[in-house]
Write a protein that holds these residues in place. Structure first.
Motif, PDB file in Angstrom:
ATOM      1  N   GLY A  61       2.464   6.120  -6.958  1.00 25.84           N
ATOM      2  CA  GLY A  61       1.340   6.872  -7.512  1.00 25.84           C
ATOM      3  C   GLY A  61       1.581   8.367  -7.583  1.00 25.84           C
ATOM      4  O   GLY A  61       0.852   9.086  -8.283  1.00 25.84           O
ATOM      5  N   GLU A  85       2.623   1.569  -3.370  1.00 21.88           N
ATOM      6  CA  GLU A  85       1.719   2.027  -4.426  1.00 21.88           C
ATOM      7  C   GLU A  85       1.434   3.516  -4.293  1.00 21.88           C
ATOM      8  O   GLU A  85       1.291   4.223  -5.298  1.00 21.88           O
ATOM      9  CB  GLU A  85       0.406   1.222  -4.389  1.00 21.88           C
ATOM     10  CG  GLU A  85       0.550  -0.234  -4.792  1.00 21.88           C
ATOM     11  CD  GLU A  85       0.917  -0.399  -6.249  1.00 21.88           C
ATOM     12  OE1 GLU A  85       0.567   0.473  -7.060  1.00 21.88           O
ATOM     13  OE2 GLU A  85       1.575  -1.401  -6.580  1.00 21.88           O
ATOM     14  N   ILE A  86       1.314   4.002  -3.059  1.00 21.52           N
ATOM     15  CA  ILE A  86       1.074   5.442  -2.847  1.00 21.52           C
ATOM     16  C   ILE A  86       2.275   6.245  -3.327  1.00 21.52           C
ATOM     17  O   ILE A  86       2.139   7.264  -4.015  1.00 21.52           O
ATOM     18  CB  ILE A  86       0.778   5.730  -1.360  1.00 21.52           C
ATOM     19  CG1 ILE A  86      -0.583   5.132  -0.967  1.00 21.52           C
ATOM     20  CG2 ILE A  86       0.775   7.240  -1.091  1.00 21.52           C
ATOM     21  CD1 ILE A  86      -0.868   5.199   0.523  1.00 21.52           C
ATOM     22  N   THR A 114       0.837  -1.201   0.000  1.00 28.24           N
ATOM     23  CA  THR A 114       0.000   0.000   0.000  1.00 28.24           C
ATOM     24  C   THR A 114       0.871   1.250   0.000  1.00 28.24           C
ATOM     25  O   THR A 114       0.652   2.188  -0.786  1.00 28.24           O
ATOM     26  CB  THR A 114      -0.937   0.022   1.215  1.00 28.24           C
ATOM     27  OG1 THR A 114      -1.769  -1.157   1.197  1.00 28.24           O
ATOM     28  CG2 THR A 114      -1.830   1.258   1.191  1.00 28.24           C
ATOM     29  N   LEU A 115       1.869   1.277   0.889  1.00 28.19           N
ATOM     30  CA  LEU A 115       2.786   2.421   0.956  1.00 28.19           C
ATOM     31  C   LEU A 115       3.555   2.571  -0.360  1.00 28.19           C
ATOM     32  O   LEU A 115       3.717   3.684  -0.881  1.00 28.19           O
ATOM     33  CB  LEU A 115       3.758   2.237   2.123  1.00 28.19           C
ATOM     34  CG  LEU A 115       4.755   3.379   2.363  1.00 28.19           C
ATOM     35  CD1 LEU A 115       4.024   4.677   2.656  1.00 28.19           C
ATOM     36  CD2 LEU A 115       5.701   3.027   3.504  1.00 28.19           C
ATOM     37  N   SER A 138      -4.605   2.229  -1.947  1.00 26.07           N
ATOM     38  CA  SER A 138      -3.711   3.325  -2.347  1.00 26.07           C
ATOM     39  C   SER A 138      -4.431   4.318  -3.264  1.00 26.07           C
ATOM     40  O   SER A 138      -4.223   5.528  -3.165  1.00 26.07           O
ATOM     41  CB  SER A 138      -2.466   2.774  -3.043  1.00 26.07           C
ATOM     42  OG  SER A 138      -2.789   2.188  -4.284  1.00 26.07           O
ATOM     43  N   ALA A 171      -4.201  -3.772  -1.873  1.00 25.96           N
ATOM     44  CA  ALA A 171      -3.252  -2.676  -1.658  1.00 25.96           C
ATOM     45  C   ALA A 171      -3.417  -1.595  -2.724  1.00 25.96           C
ATOM     46  O   ALA A 171      -3.372  -0.390  -2.421  1.00 25.96           O
ATOM     47  CB  ALA A 171      -1.823  -3.207  -1.662  1.00 25.96           C
ATOM     48  N   VAL A 219      -6.678   6.551  -1.206  1.00 33.55           N
ATOM     49  CA  VAL A 219      -5.857   7.591  -0.564  1.00 33.55           C
ATOM     50  C   VAL A 219      -5.494   8.675  -1.576  1.00 33.55           C
ATOM     51  O   VAL A 219      -5.577   9.879  -1.279  1.00 33.55           O
ATOM     52  CB  VAL A 219      -4.579   6.967   0.049  1.00 33.55           C
ATOM     53  CG1 VAL A 219      -3.629   8.066   0.544  1.00 33.55           C
ATOM     54  CG2 VAL A 219      -4.940   6.031   1.198  1.00 33.55           C
ATOM     55  N   MET A 220      -5.102   8.256  -2.788  1.00 32.24           N
ATOM     56  CA  MET A 220      -4.725   9.229  -3.819  1.00 32.24           C
ATOM     57  C   MET A 220      -5.915  10.098  -4.219  1.00 32.24           C
ATOM     58  O   MET A 220      -5.762  11.299  -4.443  1.00 32.24           O
ATOM     59  CB  MET A 220      -4.148   8.511  -5.040  1.00 32.24           C
ATOM     60  CG  MET A 220      -2.744   7.983  -4.832  1.00 32.24           C
ATOM     61  SD  MET A 220      -1.961   7.419  -6.366  1.00 32.24           S
ATOM     62  CE  MET A 220      -2.889   5.934  -6.714  1.00 32.24           C
ATOM     63  N   SER A 247       4.988  -0.896 -11.511  1.00 33.58           N
ATOM     64  CA  SER A 247       4.391  -1.109 -10.196  1.00 33.58           C
ATOM     65  C   SER A 247       4.040  -2.578  -9.961  1.00 33.58           C
ATOM     66  O   SER A 247       4.316  -3.143  -8.900  1.00 33.58           O
ATOM     67  CB  SER A 247       3.132  -0.245 -10.054  1.00 33.58           C
ATOM     68  OG  SER A 247       2.397  -0.591  -8.915  1.00 33.58           O
TER      69      SER A 247
END
Length: 250
Positions: free
Chosen positions: A21, A17-18, A14-15, A161, A157, A164-165, A140
């Motif tokens: 991103g 991918e963020i 997840t981290l 992410s 994940a 969040v984005m 990715s």
């Protein structure tokens, strides 16, 4: 299903991918900023949604993605695979696009020409986003598979992410669009990412951490400069009445 190993893999992915991103958000911010105001928010959300579609699509085509790593031909004793071709093409596209946008930003253009210029096309913007999404998604997905081969964990994940984005991308886009110096930094970042992709395509691996650190340092300096300018303006406004009063007394 909820083993410690999978939980750690999920949060790590997840981290990751963020962080990966950020490239996408900045690219979308630059392109969306050229659209009419009423289309910018829709284009931003659609662009990020296309990113998750391309990532998940590549995940479910994993066997095909892995085949892209097989050499196709050799140039100067360097074997080139399908993945390398995608990275090289994407890197060259980013270098060209960022160079064009930087040139556009730093070149003085007459206001009459600006007003007469038609706004960018939503279709053309999305076409560019889709093209670069495939490049970022390929990088990715291959990175994610190197961490875990559990597809549901990777998909979860990616979805988290993207949520969040979507939450923070609006603020990032507005901030980049409202500050010309930050926009130039963002374009420089994309230019460096393009160089990294081309280098990786030719098997010259450059750790992205160096680029992220350099850009974070530059951003920190620019934010300090903006803070200083803001304090100077506040001080000038605070001192304005006293200056007016002294002028009136004379």
């Amino acid at each position: 299903m909820f083993s410690t190993e999978l939980i750690i893999a999920f949060f790590t992915l997840t981290l990751l991918e963020i962080v990966l991103g950020i490239d996408n958000i900045i690219f979308i911010a630059i392109l969306a900023g050229k659209l009419p105001k009423e289309q910018q928010n829709f284009a931003r959300q659609l662009g990020i949604s296309l990113a998750v579609v391309s990532r998940i699509g590549l995940l479910f085509s994993l066997s095909w993605v892995l085949k892209l790593k097989e050499p196709l031909f050799t140039i100067l004793e360097t074997s080139i695979s399908g993945k390398d071709l995608v990275l090289i093409a994407g890197g060259l596209f980013l270098i060209g696009k960022a160079t064009y946008e930087i040139h556009h930003k730093v070149t003085v253009v007459h206001e009459a020409h600006k007003e007469g210029k038609a706004p960018a096309s939503l279709f053309w913007m999305l076409a560019q986003v889709i093209a670069i999404d495939v490049v970022f998604s390929l990088d990715s997905v291959i990175t994610a598979v190197g961490i875990t081969d559990n597809i549901p964990v990777i998909v979860a994940a990616v979805i988290v992410s993207v949520i969040v984005m979507l939450i923070f991308s609006g603020a990032i886009v507005r901030f980049v669009d409202d500050h010309p110096a930050i926009k130039l930094l963002a374009l420089s970042f994309l230019l460096l990412i393009g160089v990294l992709l081309v280098g990786e395509g030719f098997h010259h691996k450059i750790p992205k951490g160096y680029v992220y650190f350099a850009m974070a340092f530059s951003l920190g300096i620019e934010l300090l400069q903006m803070w200083q300018e803001s304090n100077v303006r506040k001080a000038q406004i605070a001192n304005q009445p006293a200056s007016d009063a002294s002028t009136t007394g004379h």
